[in-house]
Design a protein around this motif. Structure first.
Motif, PDB file in Angstrom:
ATOM      1  N   ALA A  53       0.815  -1.214   0.000  1.00 59.28           N
ATOM      2  CA  ALA A  53       0.000   0.000   0.000  1.00 59.28           C
ATOM      3  C   ALA A  53       0.849   1.264   0.000  1.00 59.28           C
ATOM      4  CB  ALA A  53      -0.917  -0.005   1.221  1.00 59.28           C
ATOM      5  N   LEU A  54       2.041   1.237   0.591  1.00 57.64           N
ATOM      6  CA  LEU A  54       2.833   2.456   0.768  1.00 57.64           C
ATOM      7  C   LEU A  54       3.950   2.624  -0.253  1.00 57.64           C
ATOM      8  CD1 LEU A  54       3.222   2.502   4.668  1.00 57.64           C
ATOM      9  CD2 LEU A  54       1.530   3.708   3.268  1.00 57.64           C
ATOM     10  N   VAL A  55       4.420   1.552  -0.872  1.00 63.21           N
ATOM     11  CA  VAL A  55       5.607   1.625  -1.729  1.00 63.21           C
ATOM     12  C   VAL A  55       5.183   1.787  -3.186  1.00 63.21           C
ATOM     13  CG1 VAL A  55       7.652   0.377  -2.521  1.00 63.21           C
ATOM     14  CG2 VAL A  55       6.983   0.275  -0.121  1.00 63.21           C
ATOM     15  N   ASP A  56       5.883   2.656  -3.894  1.00 65.91           N
ATOM     16  CA  ASP A  56       5.673   2.837  -5.324  1.00 65.91           C
ATOM     17  C   ASP A  56       6.204   1.604  -6.068  1.00 65.91           C
ATOM     18  OD1 ASP A  56       5.424   3.645  -7.911  1.00 65.91           O
ATOM     19  OD2 ASP A  56       6.741   5.402  -7.744  1.00 65.91           O
ATOM     20  N   PRO A  57       5.388   0.971  -6.912  1.00 63.70           N
ATOM     21  CA  PRO A  57       5.853  -0.233  -7.621  1.00 63.70           C
ATOM     22  C   PRO A  57       7.096   0.002  -8.470  1.00 63.70           C
ATOM     23  CG  PRO A  57       3.484   0.020  -7.821  1.00 63.70           C
ATOM     24  CD  PRO A  57       3.989   1.283  -7.213  1.00 63.70           C
ATOM     25  N   ALA A  58       7.330   1.240  -8.902  1.00 62.12           N
ATOM     26  CA  ALA A  58       8.493   1.522  -9.737  1.00 62.12           C
ATOM     27  C   ALA A  58       9.767   1.726  -8.932  1.00 62.12           C
ATOM     28  CB  ALA A  58       8.239   2.762 -10.592  1.00 62.12           C
ATOM     29  N   SER A  59       9.678   1.728  -7.623  1.00 62.44           N
ATOM     30  CA  SER A  59      10.854   1.976  -6.798  1.00 62.44           C
ATOM     31  C   SER A  59      11.773   0.756  -6.842  1.00 62.44           C
ATOM     32  CB  SER A  59      10.432   2.258  -5.356  1.00 62.44           C
ATOM     33  OG  SER A  59      11.557   2.355  -4.521  1.00 62.44           O
ATOM     34  N   PRO A  60      13.078   0.978  -7.087  1.00 56.62           N
ATOM     35  CA  PRO A  60      13.992  -0.171  -7.139  1.00 56.62           C
ATOM     36  C   PRO A  60      14.266  -0.789  -5.761  1.00 56.62           C
ATOM     37  CG  PRO A  60      15.209   1.879  -7.397  1.00 56.62           C
ATOM     38  CD  PRO A  60      13.751   2.248  -7.389  1.00 56.62           C
ATOM     39  N   ASP A  61      14.188   0.008  -4.696  1.00 57.46           N
ATOM     40  CA  ASP A  61      14.458  -0.494  -3.339  1.00 57.46           C
ATOM     41  C   ASP A  61      13.360   0.031  -2.408  1.00 57.46           C
ATOM     42  OD1 ASP A  61      15.373  -1.341  -0.904  1.00 57.46           O
ATOM     43  OD2 ASP A  61      17.436  -0.663  -1.210  1.00 57.46           O
ATOM     44  N   PRO A  62      12.385  -0.808  -2.078  1.00 57.72           N
ATOM     45  CA  PRO A  62      11.265  -0.328  -1.248  1.00 57.72           C
ATOM     46  C   PRO A  62      11.698   0.208   0.121  1.00 57.72           C
ATOM     47  CG  PRO A  62      10.720  -2.411  -2.279  1.00 57.72           C
ATOM     48  CD  PRO A  62      12.172  -2.181  -2.536  1.00 57.72           C
ATOM     49  N   ILE A  63      12.721  -0.349   0.737  1.00 54.93           N
ATOM     50  CA  ILE A  63      13.136   0.114   2.059  1.00 54.93           C
ATOM     51  C   ILE A  63      13.693   1.535   1.975  1.00 54.93           C
ATOM     52  CG2 ILE A  63      14.717  -0.271   3.969  1.00 54.93           C
ATOM     53  CD1 ILE A  63      12.407  -2.211   3.914  1.00 54.93           C
ATOM     54  N   THR A  64      14.557   1.794   1.002  1.00 53.81           N
ATOM     55  CA  THR A  64      15.085   3.153   0.852  1.00 53.81           C
ATOM     56  C   THR A  64      13.975   4.131   0.481  1.00 53.81           C
ATOM     57  OG1 THR A  64      15.655   2.665  -1.459  1.00 53.81           O
ATOM     58  CG2 THR A  64      17.363   2.323   0.200  1.00 53.81           C
ATOM     59  N   PHE A  65      12.974   3.667  -0.271  1.00 49.43           N
ATOM     60  CA  PHE A  65      11.832   4.518  -0.597  1.00 49.43           C
ATOM     61  C   PHE A  65      11.057   4.894   0.674  1.00 49.43           C
ATOM     62  CE2 PHE A  65       7.297   4.947  -1.497  1.00 49.43           C
ATOM     63  CZ  PHE A  65       7.304   5.966  -2.446  1.00 49.43           C
ATOM     64  N   LEU A  66      10.810   3.927   1.542  1.00 54.37           N
ATOM     65  CA  LEU A  66      10.087   4.210   2.777  1.00 54.37           C
ATOM     66  C   LEU A  66      10.897   5.107   3.705  1.00 54.37           C
ATOM     67  CD1 LEU A  66       8.568   0.675   3.532  1.00 54.37           C
ATOM     68  CD2 LEU A  66       7.345   2.716   2.752  1.00 54.37           C
ATOM     69  N   LEU A  67      12.224   4.969   3.695  1.00 52.45           N
ATOM     70  CA  LEU A  67      13.060   5.823   4.526  1.00 52.45           C
ATOM     71  C   LEU A  67      13.068   7.270   4.063  1.00 52.45           C
ATOM     72  CD1 LEU A  67      16.145   3.488   5.132  1.00 52.45           C
ATOM     73  CD2 LEU A  67      14.457   4.205   6.831  1.00 52.45           C
ATOM     74  N   SER A  68      12.696   7.511   2.823  1.00 52.51           N
ATOM     75  CA  SER A  68      12.682   8.868   2.285  1.00 52.51           C
ATOM     76  C   SER A  68      11.324   9.548   2.416  1.00 52.51           C
ATOM     77  CB  SER A  68      13.100   8.846   0.805  1.00 52.51           C
ATOM     78  OG  SER A  68      12.175   8.082   0.051  1.00 52.51           O
ATOM     79  N   THR A  69      10.346   8.889   2.985  1.00 56.85           N
ATOM     80  CA  THR A  69       9.013   9.455   3.143  1.00 56.85           C
ATOM     81  C   THR A  69       8.930  10.272   4.436  1.00 56.85           C
ATOM     82  OG1 THR A  69       8.255   7.415   4.205  1.00 56.85           O
ATOM     83  CG2 THR A  69       7.959   7.585   1.823  1.00 56.85           C
ATOM     84  N   ALA A  70       7.714  10.598   4.846  1.00 56.81           N
ATOM     85  CA  ALA A  70       7.490  11.411   6.047  1.00 56.81           C
ATOM     86  C   ALA A  70       8.019  10.699   7.288  1.00 56.81           C
ATOM     87  CB  ALA A  70       5.995  11.709   6.196  1.00 56.81           C
ATOM     88  N   PRO A  71       8.376  11.494   8.331  1.00 54.69           N
ATOM     89  CA  PRO A  71       8.908  10.880   9.559  1.00 54.69           C
ATOM     90  C   PRO A  71       7.970   9.861  10.193  1.00 54.69           C
ATOM     91  CG  PRO A  71       9.320  13.243   9.563  1.00 54.69           C
ATOM     92  CD  PRO A  71       8.444  12.978   8.377  1.00 54.69           C
TER      93      PRO A  71
END
Length: 619
Positions: free
Chosen positions: A456-474
């Motif tokens: 639900a939270l990760v963009d399917p086009a993101s190569p690394d979901p963990i780094t994507f989540l770390l770059s979102t809101a606190p």
């Protein structure tokens, strides 16, 4: 009671020999008293003679019941003759008629004889009372000492052999083993293929691993049966018994021979190296993103810091740190669940979560990493099965065997009637199955929830979901950061410790001795090898997870247990062992299910091997 036996013997001898002689010595020549008066020819002096005989019988009975040894008392006795003692203490009694003699006799010789007989009888009564009191006291002391010794034996036995593990504790171990650093890889699988295929793959992988774990319990029971038969064999020699416990390598060695046991050891080494490299790769990627440090430095510096802490700090400090990291991982995941439900449009995210689905990704293809081996690695708990089986099944079986031996019950022979040990072990194996199912349900539930959140939270086009989540809101990045640090930290600490001990054993066995230098070499290799492999780049993360799931995990905990159970049961049948003497089937469905597990494991290994070969040929 040797001393008391001597006293009874002395009293009986005094009564039969010295008593008549003393009486005759005290009687004047004109007296008509003869030996027959004392020994029972006719009544003389009332009932004294009968009491002397009764006391003599008592002494004889005491001698008969406690006559095992009397030499020590005869040599060490310092007590005086009871007759002489009483004569010295009561010199006036010789001229007094006994109250027990009835009417006094006018003849002085008979009075003297009666008085003497009374003294003899009183001495015997006094001595017998003392013996009986001493016997009662010594018997009470002996009973008390026996109880104390039994209590001490029980304490020592309990300290040596802990009680069987409880089901809830075993379930916790299973759950803790499955949840680790690989937990972070789930979003990388979920976001490209969607929640539906991920959930189906998780459930299918979980079912395969659960049935294989049941097969492990069965195979371990059959190994114990085989060892029991070997110990009962007339040709068995204790010094030849080198099987060890019920680790997967021991089961493989028992079923297929020592060579395959060595192969299983190599597979374990490969799995540990892959697990440590996976954590180093993901830790370096996160460190590089958060601090801007080069990826290569991110592989080396955090690993060296973690290894230095593990090897230099006190064990209790390392254990406390591991507990803190575990709490950090659980707290971060809980905060993430709350944040996912409150931040953003949860309803739209949920709809997107179930709308996206790539069902073909569940099949092995050459275009991407196959998801099934990765999901199997995320859920794997096979490393905990030997401990669970030892602590629940074998401890219960040993306790029942020890209790039977204490009760002097008859042991059965190899081909005899089945005893209670098999039935007790079967009940313990059911408890092990229950604990395994309960513990395995925890990581499955967490993975299903984690897959829903990440989808639900990760963009399917993101190569690394963990780094994507770390770059979102606190509200999202902070819980994900806590989850990542906790998961990677706990896995690295445990892996460094386990692998360094294993490497130390291997090196010391090879060189023939152990010292601090070789232990340091083992620790250096434990840290350096994963760091060097991780330098290949962040792209190594998923392929290493797939390799670990497809080969070490599938071979050791998916293929070996059902295959070993099948071989060991067939071997026992050929040896003519009765069914009642064997561990019952633990896998639902019996032999057909075991054959299905073997086929599935071989298909996974073969598919991964074929996919890897195709990738190499295309490259």
């Amino acid at each position: 009671f040797d001393n008391l036996s001597i006293k009874a013997t002395m009293l009986r001898t005094t009564t039969l020999l010295l008593g008549p002689a003393v009486v005759l010595a005290w009687s004047p020549p004109s007296s008509q008293l003869t030996y027959s008066h004392i020994s029972g020819a006719r009544p003389v002096g009332g009932g004294c003679r009968h009491r002397i005989a009764e006391n003599t019988k008592k002494a004889s009975a005491l001698h008969a019941s406690h006559s095992s040894s009397f030499g020590s008392r005869l040599a060490s006795s310092t007590r005086g003759n009871p007759i002489s003692r009483l004569l010295n203490k009561s010199p006036n009694r010789r001229n007094k008629p006994s109250k027990r003699d009835g009417v006094p006799n006018t003849r002085s010789s008979l009075n003297k004889a009666s008085a003497l007989r009374n003294i003899v009888e009183d001495g015997l009564d006094l001595e017998i009372d003392e013996i009986e009191a001493e016997l009662r006291m010594k018997k009470a002391i002996s009973i008390r000492l026996t109880k104390i010794k039994d209590a001490q034996d029980d304490v020592r036995e309990k300290s040596r052999e802990p009680p069987p593990m409880k089901v809830k504790d075993a379930a916790s171990i299973i759950a803790g083993t499955a949840i680790g650093g690989g937990f972070l890889a789930l979003p990388s699988v979920t976001s490209p293929i969607g929640y539906g295929p991920t959930a189906l793959g998780l459930v299918a992988s979980w079912g395969f691993l659960l049935l294989s774990a049941f097969a492990f319990i069965e195979a371990a029971g059959l190994v114990s049966d085989a060892r029991s038969r070997k110990e009962k064999s007339p040709t068995y020699k204790q010094e030849e018994d080198t099987e060890g416990g019920l680790a997967i390598s021991s089961i493989i060695r028992e079923a297929f021979g020592k060579r395959w046991g060595i192969v299983s050891g190599l597979a374990f080494i490969a799995q540990m190296i892959a697990v440590m490299t996976i954590q180093v790769v993901k830790g370096a990627a996160i460190t590089s993103q958060l601090t801007g440090m080069p990826y290569a430095m991110g592989c080396i510096i955090p690993s060296v810091i973690a290894a230095s802490f593990v090897f230099l700090a006190r064990p209790e400090v390392v254990e406390s740190a591991n507990t803190s990291l575990t709490g950090m991982m659980i707290g971060g995941f809980a905060l993430l669940c709350v944040a996912a439900a409150t931040v953003g449009n949860a309803g739209a995210a949920s709809a997107t979560c179930f709308a996206r689905a790539d069902w073909a990704s569940l099949l092995p293809t050459s275009k991407a990493t196959w998801s099934i081996p990765v999901l199997m690695k995320l859920l794997a708990w096979g490393e905990a099965m030997p401990l669970l089986t030892e602590r629940i099944v074998e401890t219960t079986s040993k306790s029942s065997s020890r209790g039977k031996s204490d009760n002097n019950e008859e042991e059965t022979t190899i081909n005899g009637v089945a005893d209670d040990t098999i039935a007790i072990r079967a009940e313990a194996q059911k408890d092990a199955k229950t604990a395994t199912a309960l513990g395995a349900f925890v990581p499955l539930s967490l993975c299903l929830l984690w897959a829903a959140i990440s989808t639900a939270l990760v963009d399917p086009a993101s190569p690394d979901p963990i780094t994507f989540l770390l770059s979102t809101a606190p509200a999202i990045s902070v819980p994900v950061g806590l989850l990542s640090v906790g998961a990677i930290g706990t896995t690295l600490l445990a892996s460094f410790l386990a692998m360094s001990h294993f490497a130390s054993d291997v090196i010391c066995t090879f060189v023939g001795f152990c010292d601090l230098k070789w232990m340091n070499v083992a620790r250096l290799l434990t840290v350096a090898l994963p760091c060097v492999l991780a330098l290949a780049g962040p792209g190594l993360y998923l392929p290493l997870l797939a390799f670990s799931g497809a080969y070490p995990t599938t071979l050791l905990y998916g293929l070996a247990p059902p295959l070993a159970a099948l071989v060991l049961r067939h071997r026992a049948k050929k040896e003519g062992v009765d069914k009642s003497q064997l561990t019952p089937s633990m896998v639902p469905g019996g032999k057909p299910t075991i054959l299905l597990l073997i086929t599935t494991a071989l298909a996974i290994v073969g598919s991964c091997t074929g996919q890897a070969l195709m990738s190499v040929l295309k490259a």
